[in-house]
Design a protein around this motif. Structure first.
Motif, PDB file in Angstrom:
ATOM      1  N   VAL A  67      34.739  50.102  45.284  1.00  0.00           N
ATOM      2  CA  VAL A  67      35.831  49.222  45.675  1.00  0.00           C
ATOM      3  C   VAL A  67      36.174  48.359  44.467  1.00  0.00           C
ATOM      4  CG1 VAL A  67      36.551  47.382  47.247  1.00  0.00           C
ATOM      5  CG2 VAL A  67      35.025  49.191  48.067  1.00  0.00           C
ATOM      6  N   ASP A  69      38.539  45.445  42.325  1.00  0.00           N
ATOM      7  CA  ASP A  69      39.318  44.220  42.462  1.00  0.00           C
ATOM      8  C   ASP A  69      40.710  44.570  41.950  1.00  0.00           C
ATOM      9  OD1 ASP A  69      40.649  41.827  42.106  1.00  0.00           O
ATOM     10  OD2 ASP A  69      38.973  40.820  41.133  1.00  0.00           O
ATOM     11  N   GLN A  78      49.760  41.983  46.400  1.00  0.00           N
ATOM     12  CA  GLN A  78      49.281  42.565  47.646  1.00  0.00           C
ATOM     13  C   GLN A  78      50.055  41.934  48.790  1.00  0.00           C
ATOM     14  OE1 GLN A  78      44.947  41.726  46.463  1.00  0.00           O
ATOM     15  NE2 GLN A  78      44.811  43.377  47.945  1.00  0.00           N
ATOM     16  N   TYR A 104      46.228  51.024  53.779  1.00  0.00           N
ATOM     17  CA  TYR A 104      45.749  50.772  55.137  1.00  0.00           C
ATOM     18  C   TYR A 104      46.936  50.871  56.074  1.00  0.00           C
ATOM     19  CZ  TYR A 104      43.613  47.986  58.925  1.00  0.00           C
ATOM     20  OH  TYR A 104      43.119  47.541  60.129  1.00  0.00           O
ATOM     21  N   GLU A 117      48.874  47.655  54.726  1.00  0.00           N
ATOM     22  CA  GLU A 117      48.577  46.835  53.558  1.00  0.00           C
ATOM     23  C   GLU A 117      49.049  47.588  52.330  1.00  0.00           C
ATOM     24  OE1 GLU A 117      44.903  44.197  52.228  1.00  0.00           O
ATOM     25  OE2 GLU A 117      44.497  46.337  52.009  1.00  0.00           O
ATOM     26  N   TYR A 148      50.382  38.170  50.039  1.00  0.00           N
ATOM     27  CA  TYR A 148      49.091  37.506  49.857  1.00  0.00           C
ATOM     28  C   TYR A 148      49.194  36.533  48.688  1.00  0.00           C
ATOM     29  CZ  TYR A 148      47.077  41.461  52.534  1.00  0.00           C
ATOM     30  OH  TYR A 148      46.769  42.405  53.474  1.00  0.00           O
ATOM     31  N   LEU A 151      43.206  35.592  48.006  1.00  0.00           N
ATOM     32  CA  LEU A 151      42.203  36.271  48.815  1.00  0.00           C
ATOM     33  C   LEU A 151      40.994  35.363  48.965  1.00  0.00           C
ATOM     34  CD1 LEU A 151      41.268  38.892  50.233  1.00  0.00           C
ATOM     35  CD2 LEU A 151      40.335  39.611  48.034  1.00  0.00           C
ATOM     36  N   ARG A 152      40.649  35.017  50.190  1.00  0.00           N
ATOM     37  CA  ARG A 152      39.507  34.134  50.441  1.00  0.00           C
ATOM     38  C   ARG A 152      38.256  34.902  50.852  1.00  0.00           C
ATOM     39  NH1 ARG A 152      39.601  29.133  48.571  1.00  0.00           N
ATOM     40  NH2 ARG A 152      38.010  28.718  50.099  1.00  0.00           N
ATOM     41  N   LYS A 153      38.443  36.046  51.491  1.00  0.00           N
ATOM     42  CA  LYS A 153      37.275  36.834  51.911  1.00  0.00           C
ATOM     43  C   LYS A 153      37.687  38.289  52.083  1.00  0.00           C
ATOM     44  CE  LYS A 153      33.773  37.441  55.462  1.00  0.00           C
ATOM     45  NZ  LYS A 153      33.204  36.960  56.720  1.00  0.00           N
ATOM     46  N   GLN A 154      36.844  39.165  51.578  1.00  0.00           N
ATOM     47  CA  GLN A 154      36.981  40.597  51.808  1.00  0.00           C
ATOM     48  C   GLN A 154      35.570  41.146  51.887  1.00  0.00           C
ATOM     49  OE1 GLN A 154      39.078  42.863  48.803  1.00  0.00           O
ATOM     50  NE2 GLN A 154      39.594  44.417  50.278  1.00  0.00           N
ATOM     51  N   SER A 155      35.217  41.678  53.036  1.00  0.00           N
ATOM     52  CA  SER A 155      33.851  42.132  53.239  1.00  0.00           C
ATOM     53  C   SER A 155      33.851  43.507  53.886  1.00  0.00           C
ATOM     54  CB  SER A 155      33.107  41.153  54.145  1.00  0.00           C
ATOM     55  OG  SER A 155      31.837  41.658  54.473  1.00  0.00           O
ATOM     56  N   TYR A 156      32.917  44.311  53.482  1.00  0.00           N
ATOM     57  CA  TYR A 156      32.722  45.617  54.090  1.00  0.00           C
ATOM     58  C   TYR A 156      31.338  45.687  54.732  1.00  0.00           C
ATOM     59  CZ  TYR A 156      36.832  46.696  51.388  1.00  0.00           C
ATOM     60  OH  TYR A 156      38.097  46.683  50.865  1.00  0.00           O
TER      61      TYR A 156
END
Length: 161
Positions: A67, A69, A78, A104, A117, A148, A151-156
């Protein structure tokens, strides 16, 4: 399973035992973790972990990918695009899923029919995508763009709950 292409239809979720869930959790922390290390954590041999990871991958339960950035690879814009559709949703969703800039696509219920997205190099490429490609898809009634800003949070790492 490639996110760019339409995902396979969801079937009944395979039942995962506790060991499979532990393996998935370890890979979510570090997708490059050696199978021998995972084996020590979950109590299996390296070969058994390798077989389980292969089975999880082959059945579509997991995929192991790098993944990036987007900013670090020159993709500075974005946005989420919320789309209202007249007529069947699937052909519009399929057309969106074919576009490289869209990573997405989800058909949803509520005010909008489809959310997608997009990741573009800049505002000009976002404008071109929306104006000449998305809005011209047969059935697209309205496309609302949410750009956007940060970006404050992106988690998998949602685990296996």
């Amino acid at each position: 399973m490639n996110r760019k292409n339409s995902a396979p239809e969801r079937q009944a979720a395979p039942l995962l035992d506790d060991t499979a869930k532990q393996i998935i959790e370890q890979l979510q922390q570090d997708g490059r973790m050696p199978y021998s290390t995972i084996g020590k954590i979950v109590g299996l041999s390296e070969a058994a972990v390798r077989q389980r990871v292969q089975r999880l991958s082959d059945t579509g339960v997991i995929q192991i990918v790098a993944v990036t950035d987007p900013m670090q690879v020159g993709l500075f814009r974005q946005a989420m695009i919320a789309i209202s559709v007249d007529g069947p949703l699937e052909p519009v969703a399929d057309a969106l899923a074919e576009m490289d800039e869209i990573d997405y696509v989800v058909v949803c219920a509520g005010r909008f029919d489809i959310l997608c997205e997009v990741i573009c190099t800049d505002d000009a490429s976002l404008l071109e995508l929306i104006s000449t490609r998305i809005r011209t898809i047969k059935g697209v009634r309205n496309a609302e763009t949410l750009v956007y800003l940060k970006l404050r949070k992106q988690s998998y790492q949602w685990g296996t709950r």
